[in-house]
Design a protein around this motif. Structure first.
Motif, mmCIF file in Angstrom:
data_model
loop_
_atom_site.group_PDB
_atom_site.id
_atom_site.type_symbol
_atom_site.label_atom_id
_atom_site.label_comp_id
_atom_site.label_asym_id
_atom_site.label_seq_id
_atom_site.Cartn_x
_atom_site.Cartn_y
_atom_site.Cartn_z
ATOM 1 N N LYS A 87 0.834 -1.208 0.000
ATOM 2 C CA LYS A 87 0.000 0.000 0.000
ATOM 3 C C LYS A 87 0.863 1.251 0.000
ATOM 4 O O LYS A 87 0.602 2.219 -0.741
ATOM 5 C CB LYS A 87 -0.923 -0.007 1.215
ATOM 6 N N GLN A 88 1.898 1.228 0.829
ATOM 7 C CA GLN A 88 2.784 2.394 0.882
ATOM 8 C C GLN A 88 3.526 2.591 -0.442
ATOM 9 O O GLN A 88 3.656 3.729 -0.936
ATOM 10 C CB GLN A 88 3.795 2.200 2.021
ATOM 11 N N LEU A 89 3.982 1.500 -1.061
ATOM 12 C CA LEU A 89 4.688 1.606 -2.340
ATOM 13 C C LEU A 89 3.764 2.096 -3.451
ATOM 14 O O LEU A 89 4.162 2.911 -4.304
ATOM 15 C CB LEU A 89 5.285 0.247 -2.725
ATOM 16 N N ASN A 90 2.525 1.642 -3.477
ATOM 17 C CA ASN A 90 1.569 2.108 -4.482
ATOM 18 C C ASN A 90 1.255 3.596 -4.309
ATOM 19 O O ASN A 90 1.094 4.333 -5.298
ATOM 20 C CB ASN A 90 0.289 1.284 -4.419
ATOM 21 N N PRO A 97 7.233 10.740 -10.721
ATOM 22 C CA PRO A 97 7.180 10.936 -12.177
ATOM 23 C C PRO A 97 7.512 9.633 -12.897
ATOM 24 O O PRO A 97 8.065 8.711 -12.312
ATOM 25 C CB PRO A 97 8.262 11.993 -12.428
ATOM 26 N N ASP A 98 7.155 9.537 -14.168
ATOM 27 C CA ASP A 98 7.324 8.287 -14.916
ATOM 28 C C ASP A 98 8.766 7.804 -14.931
ATOM 29 O O ASP A 98 9.028 6.599 -14.919
ATOM 30 C CB ASP A 98 6.829 8.466 -16.354
ATOM 31 N N ALA A 99 9.725 8.700 -14.930
ATOM 32 C CA ALA A 99 11.136 8.318 -15.009
ATOM 33 C C ALA A 99 11.601 7.610 -13.743
ATOM 34 O O ALA A 99 12.589 6.862 -13.773
ATOM 35 C CB ALA A 99 11.996 9.552 -15.269
ATOM 36 N N GLU A 100 10.913 7.842 -12.631
ATOM 37 C CA GLU A 100 11.351 7.261 -11.361
ATOM 38 C C GLU A 100 10.454 6.103 -10.884
ATOM 39 O O GLU A 100 10.614 5.598 -9.782
ATOM 40 C CB GLU A 100 11.364 8.347 -10.285
ATOM 41 N N LYS A 101 9.516 5.706 -11.739
ATOM 42 C CA LYS A 101 8.557 4.688 -11.304
ATOM 43 C C LYS A 101 9.088 3.262 -11.406
ATOM 44 O O LYS A 101 8.629 2.366 -10.675
ATOM 45 C CB LYS A 101 7.281 4.794 -12.114
ATOM 46 N N LYS A 102 10.069 3.016 -12.301
ATOM 47 C CA LYS A 102 10.490 1.620 -12.541
ATOM 48 C C LYS A 102 11.041 0.918 -11.294
ATOM 49 O O LYS A 102 10.652 -0.220 -11.009
ATOM 50 C CB LYS A 102 11.528 1.579 -13.668
ATOM 51 N N PRO A 103 11.926 1.536 -10.501
ATOM 52 C CA PRO A 103 12.418 0.826 -9.307
ATOM 53 C C PRO A 103 11.286 0.474 -8.335
ATOM 54 O O PRO A 103 11.254 -0.624 -7.761
ATOM 55 C CB PRO A 103 13.395 1.815 -8.676
ATOM 56 N N LEU A 104 10.334 1.423 -8.180
ATOM 57 C CA LEU A 104 9.226 1.147 -7.275
ATOM 58 C C LEU A 104 8.339 0.023 -7.808
ATOM 59 O O LEU A 104 7.878 -0.830 -7.062
ATOM 60 C CB LEU A 104 8.397 2.417 -7.059
ATOM 61 N N GLN A 105 8.132 0.040 -9.147
ATOM 62 C CA GLN A 105 7.293 -1.004 -9.742
ATOM 63 C C GLN A 105 7.945 -2.379 -9.607
ATOM 64 O O GLN A 105 7.256 -3.381 -9.345
ATOM 65 C CB GLN A 105 7.034 -0.679 -11.215
ATOM 66 N N ASP A 106 9.272 -2.419 -9.773
ATOM 67 C CA ASP A 106 9.981 -3.694 -9.609
ATOM 68 C C ASP A 106 9.815 -4.238 -8.168
ATOM 69 O O ASP A 106 9.615 -5.429 -7.956
ATOM 70 C CB ASP A 106 11.463 -3.512 -9.929
ATOM 71 N N GLU A 107 9.908 -3.332 -7.192
ATOM 72 C CA GLU A 107 9.749 -3.741 -5.793
ATOM 73 C C GLU A 107 8.331 -4.214 -5.518
ATOM 74 O O GLU A 107 8.104 -5.204 -4.797
ATOM 75 C CB GLU A 107 10.114 -2.579 -4.875
ATOM 76 N N ILE A 108 7.357 -3.506 -6.147
ATOM 77 C CA ILE A 108 5.954 -3.915 -5.986
ATOM 78 C C ILE A 108 5.736 -5.299 -6.587
ATOM 79 O O ILE A 108 5.060 -6.161 -5.988
ATOM 80 C CB ILE A 108 5.020 -2.879 -6.637
ATOM 81 N N ASP A 109 6.304 -5.542 -7.763
ATOM 82 C CA ASP A 109 6.157 -6.852 -8.400
ATOM 83 C C ASP A 109 6.786 -7.959 -7.540
ATOM 84 O O ASP A 109 6.220 -9.067 -7.410
ATOM 85 C CB ASP A 109 6.811 -6.837 -9.786
ATOM 86 N N ARG A 110 7.945 -7.652 -6.961
ATOM 87 C CA ARG A 110 8.619 -8.658 -6.129
ATOM 88 C C ARG A 110 7.779 -8.991 -4.892
ATOM 89 O O ARG A 110 7.571 -10.172 -4.546
ATOM 90 C CB ARG A 110 10.005 -8.137 -5.700
#
Length: 259
Positions: A87-90, A97-110
């Motif tokens: 919930k906190q990561l989402n 911004p879109d340029a900084e979303k990938k690391p967070l998305q990877d952590e969410i997927d994990r």
């Protein structure tokens, strides 16, 4: 425990309960306690002689169920903490911004994959709890073998004597002691008169036997008497002494024997 020991435990409990509720007084409670003490000795002797049937020790083991229960609790906690982290990561992801979303998305997927694995593990653990079995072991260590019919017949007379002695106990002396101890000196009641007469009769009989002992002892030690007379006198001395000993034990003899 044996059935007789369980019975005595129940009797003691209900006697205490009756006393606390006022159904019996102190003297009655003391009388019951004395009876139970005698009964314990008799019952234990009878059980040892006859080989009383008792339930064997039983061991219940459920290690797998216990481990599954602990695992389920831990998985539930881990899933809850993972949900909070997702919930906190989402929330953070929505603000980035879109340029900084990938690391967070990877952590969410994990974390999502980990959560799915934990949910599956929790489901499997619950299946173990629902279908788990408990192992029952009956131990024979320390359990005596049951007596044969021949053995029971051999000890039957001994058991009969124990039962006679216990059931032949005279509780009147105990009741009288309690009644006289609690009565006021100047109070005259029927029970007091009965008890005083009872003890006076006992004392008179003991005194009479003492006089008989003195008389018979003199005959037994008289060198002018014949050997047969002296032997009979010695036997009478022992008989009177034995009767006095039993009188001092304030017991009434079973099978109608008197002091």
């Amino acid at each position: 425990r044996t059935s007789s020991i369980q019975l005595l435990r129940d009797q003691l409990f209900y006697s205490c309960l009756s006393f606390m509720n006022g159904a019996i007084d102190k003297s009655q409670y003391e009388l019951m306690s004395r009876r139970y003490q005698r009964q314990v000795v008799a019952l234990m002797a009878i059980e040892q002689l006859t080989g009383a049937i008792k339930a064997p020790p039983i061991t219940l083991s459920s290690d797998n169920v216990a481990m599954a229960s602990r695992a389920a609790q831990q998985l539930s906690k881990d899933i809850a903490s993972t949900d909070a982290a997702l919930k906190q990561l989402n929330d953070d992801l929505a603000k980035k911004p879109d340029a900084e979303k990938k690391p967070l998305q990877d952590e969410i997927d994990r974390l999502t994959k980990n959560r799915d694995a934990m949910v599956q593990g929790l489901s499997n653990t619950r299946d173990v709890l629902a279908g788990g079995s408990i192992k029952v072991e009956v131990s024979s260590v320390g359990s005596s073998t049951q007596r044969t019919d021949g053995h029971v017949l051999a000890v039957a007379e001994t058991v009969r004597e124990i039962v006679r002695d216990i059931t032949g106990i005279n509780d009147l002396p105990t009741l009288c002691f309690s009644a006289l101890s609690s009565a006021k000196e100047e109070t005259t009641t029927p029970i007091r008169g009965i008890c005083e007469s009872y003890f006076k009769d006992k004392v008179d009989k003991v005194e009479a036997r003492f006089q008989g002992i003195i008389k018979q002892q003199a005959i037994a030690e008289d060198p002018t008497k014949s050997p047969s007379e002296r032997a009979l006198a010695s036997q009478e001395v022992e008989r009177l002494r034995d009767q006095n000993r039993r009188s001092m034990e304030v017991l009434s003899r079973p099978r109608g024997k008197s002091f």
